[in-house]
Design a protein around this motif. Structure first.
Motif, short mmCIF file in Angstrom:
data_model
loop_
_atom_site.label_atom_id
_atom_site.label_comp_id
_atom_site.label_asym_id
_atom_site.label_seq_id
_atom_site.Cartn_x
_atom_site.Cartn_y
_atom_site.Cartn_z
N ASP A 82 0.83 -1.21 0.00
CA ASP A 82 0.00 0.00 0.00
C ASP A 82 0.86 1.26 0.00
N GLU A 83 1.94 1.25 0.77
CA GLU A 83 2.83 2.41 0.82
C GLU A 83 3.47 2.64 -0.55
N LEU A 84 3.88 1.58 -1.20
CA LEU A 84 4.48 1.70 -2.54
C LEU A 84 3.47 2.23 -3.55
N VAL A 85 2.26 1.69 -3.53
CA VAL A 85 1.23 2.13 -4.47
C VAL A 85 0.97 3.62 -4.32
N GLN A 86 0.78 4.07 -3.08
CA GLN A 86 0.50 5.48 -2.84
C GLN A 86 1.68 6.36 -3.22
N THR A 87 2.89 5.90 -2.91
CA THR A 87 4.08 6.69 -3.22
C THR A 87 4.24 6.86 -4.72
N ILE A 88 4.11 5.77 -5.47
CA ILE A 88 4.30 5.84 -6.92
C ILE A 88 3.16 6.61 -7.58
N ALA A 89 1.94 6.43 -7.09
CA ALA A 89 0.81 7.18 -7.63
C ALA A 89 1.03 8.68 -7.47
N LYS A 90 1.59 9.07 -6.35
CA LYS A 90 1.79 10.50 -6.08
C LYS A 90 2.97 11.08 -6.85
N GLU A 91 4.10 10.36 -6.89
CA GLU A 91 5.28 10.97 -7.51
C GLU A 91 5.32 10.77 -9.03
#
Length: 469
Positions: A82-91
Motif C-alpha cells: 500500500d505504501e508503494l502504491v500510494q508513493t508511486i501514484a503521487k510521484e
C-alpha cells in the motif's frame, strides 16, 4: 517519508556529503512531495567503495543464500504494498489501479521469477580438461528511468544480486521516493552492508559521478536513446560491461482481413497506459487504406472512454504526465504533427483536472512514413494512424524507424505469424497476446543492448572463466 534526506550506503542511512537537495514534485498538485539529496562525487565514491568491499564475500556466499536475501527483500516490498502504491501514484501521477498491478505487483512477481531462473543457471561445467565457471561481473551501477520505476529497478536488482554482483542504484530525479522503500527492504532483509547502495540526485552530477567511476564494472541503464549513447561512450573508455534498455516507436500492423476496431483497441491499451509514458508502448497503428476512416472512428471511441483525472481517484484511468517539461515535450510533438500535415482526429490538449501536467489522449491520422511523429519517441498519449496499400509496405513502415523494441500484428493467425517473423523488434504481440513477464525483454537497433527478464537475464551480470587442468 522521513528518511528521504539521507542516502543508504554500506548498510546505513548516512548524511550526504553534499548539502544540495532536489525537490520531488507531485505532478497532479504541482506541490513538493519531498526533498532528496543531490549526491556529489564524494557520496558516490563512498557508495562504490562500499560495493567493492562487499563484493568478495557476497560472490562467495553462493546463489542459494543470495536468493534467500532477495526473497526476503521481495517479502518486505509485498508487505509494504500500500505504501508503494500510494508513493508511486503521487510521484509519478499513475492511477492507483494501475500502480497496484503494473508498478508493484508485476515487478515483484518478475523478480521472484529470477530466483527460479537462478536454479537453471549453469554456474559451472566440465568441458574436457576445462572447468568453466561463471562469476559476477562486479560492481554494477544501476540507473533506472522514471516511467516504470519499480519494474526497471527490480529488473536490474534481482538478477544482479543473484549473480553475486554488488550495486549502486540511482533512480531518476523525477521519481525517487519509491527507491527509499526498496533500500529499507534491503536493510530489513539483512542484505549485507555494501551489497546494495542508494544514491539520489541529478544526472549531470550524481549520475555522471557514478557512471564514470573507475571501480564500477558494469552500467545497467534504462532511459532515453540519448542517455544510452552517453552510457556507451563512457563504457568504451575503460570497457565496462554495458546493458541498455532504451526507447521505442512500436507499431501495430493491421492485416487486410483483421477486425480494425479490435486492432485499434489492442493498440490503444498500450498507447494510453501510464499516460503514454512507456518505452514499449504501441503508439503507431498501420491500417489498410480503405479502412482508415474506420480506424479513426475506433480511435475516437477509445480516447473518449479514457477518464483523465486525479490518480488517487479509483475512477481515473489516466493521470498527468510526470513533469512540466514532459508536458512541454509532448505538446511540442503535437505541434510538429500538425506542421507535417497529419490530421488531428482527437486533441488532448487543454484537458483540465485541476492543477497538474495533464494531457488527454491524442490521435493523429494519415501520418506520413518518415515524418517526425512517425519516427521519434513522443512518450505521451499520442497515437499515429498510417494507411498502407500492401502488406509488404506495412512491414516496411513498421520497420522504418531507428527503434526495434516492440511491435504487433492483428489478423488471421497464420498470416500474422508470418508478418511477425519479418518485424525487427524484440517482442511482438500477435492479436490479443498477453504480456509474459517470464519472457526476455529488450530491443533491436537503437532500442538497446541485452535482455531483461527471462532465463538469460542473470547471465547479463556474469563473466565466464575457463580453468584448464
Amino acid at each position: 517519508m522521513s528518511d528521504t534526506n539521507r542516502l543508504y550506503i554500506d548498510g546505513a542511512w548516512v548524511t550526504p556529503h553534499s548539502g544540495e537537495t532536489v525537490d520531488v514534485l507531485n505532478p497532479t498538485t504541482e506541490e513538493v512531495l519531498a526533498t532528496i539529496p543531490n549526491a556529489d562525487a564524494d557520496d558516490v565514491d563512498a557508495a562504490v567503495e562500499a560495493a567493492e568491499r562487499a563484493l568478495p564475500a557476497w560472490a562467495a556466499l553462493g546463489w542459494e543464500k543470495r536468493a534467500e536475501h532477495v526473497a526476503k527483500l521481495l517479502d518486505y516490498l509485498e508487505e509494504h504494498n500500500d505504501e508503494l502504491v500510494q508513493t508511486i501514484a503521487k510521484e509519478l501521477g499513475c492511477p492507483v489501479s494501475i500502480a497496484q498491478v503494473m508498478h508493484v505487483g508485476l515487478p515483484v512477481a518478475e523478480a521472484r521469477s529470477q530466483i527460479e531462473f537462478a536454479k537453471d543457471v549453469e554456474w559451472q561445467r566440465e568441458i574436457g580438461n576445462t572447468l568453466v565457471v561463471k562469476e559476477p561481473v562486479g560492481v554494477v551501477a544501476a540507473i533506472a528511468a522514471w516511467n516504470f520505476p519499480m519494474i526497471l529497478t527490480l529488473r536490474k536488482m534481482a538478477p544482479a544480486l543473484l549473480a553475486g554482483c554488488t550495486m549502486v542504484l540511482k533512480p531518476s530525479v523525477d521519481v525517487s521516493l519509491f527507491a527509499f522503500i526498496v533500500a529499507r527492504a534491503a536493510e530489513a532483509a539483512g542484505v549485507p552492508a555494501g551489497v546494495f547502495n542508494l544514491v539520489t540526485g541529478r544526472g549531470e552530477t550524481t549520475g555522471e559521478a557514478l557512471i564514470t567511476h573507475p571501480k564500477v564494472n558494469m552500467l545497467s541503464f534504462t532511459g532515453s536513446t540519448a542517455g544510452g549513447r552517453r552510457m556507451a561512450k563512457v563504457a568504451a573508455e575503460d570497457f565496462k560491461r554495458i546493458h541498455l534498455e532504451l526507447g521505442g516507436k512500436s507499431a501495430m500492423v493491421t492485416l487486410p482481413d483483421a477486425d480494425v476496431t479490435a486492432a485499434v483497441n489492442a493498440t490503444t491499451y498500450w498507447t494510453w497506459l501510464n499516460t503514454g509514458q512507456a518505452c514499449s508502448a504501441l503508439t503507431r497503428i498501420i491500417v489498410p487504406r480503405e479502412k482508415l476512416a474506420e480506424a479513426e472512428e475506433a480511435a475516437k471511441a477509445s480516447a473518449a472512454a479514457v477518464v483523465v483525472g486525479d490518480p488517487l481517484s479509483p475512477q481515473s484511468t489516466m493521470g498527468p504526465l510526470v513533469s512540466e517539461r514532459q508536458l512541454q515535450i509532448v505538446n511540442g510533438y503535437i505541434e510538429k504533427g500538425l506542421a507535417d500535415g497529419s490530421k488531428l482526429v482527437v486533441d488532448g490538449r487543454g484537458v483540465q483536472a485541476g492543477t497538474g501536467y495533464f494531457l488527454g489522449p491524442t490521435v493523429f491520422s494519415d501520418v506520413a512514413p518518415g515524418s517526425t511523429i512517425d519516427q521519434e519517441e513522443i512518450f505521451g498519449p499520442v497515437l499515429s494512424i498510417t494507411p498502407y496499400d500492401t502488406v509488404e509496405e506495412a512491414i516496411e513502415i513498421a520497420n522504418g524507424t531507428p527503434y526495434g523494441l516492440a511491435a504487433g500484428v492483428y489478423g488471421p493467425e497464420e498470416q500474422a505469424f508470418e508478418v511477425a517473423a519479418k518485424l525487427k523488434a524484440g517482442q511482438v504481440q500477435v492479436n490479443d497476446g498477453q504480456f509474459n513477464p517470464l519472457a526476455p525483454f529488450g530491443g533491436f537497433k537503437q532500442s538497446g543492448i541485452g535482455r531483461e527478464n527471462g532465463p538469460g537475464s542473470i547471465d547479463e551480470y556474469l563473466e565466464v572463466k575457463a580453468i584448464q587442468r
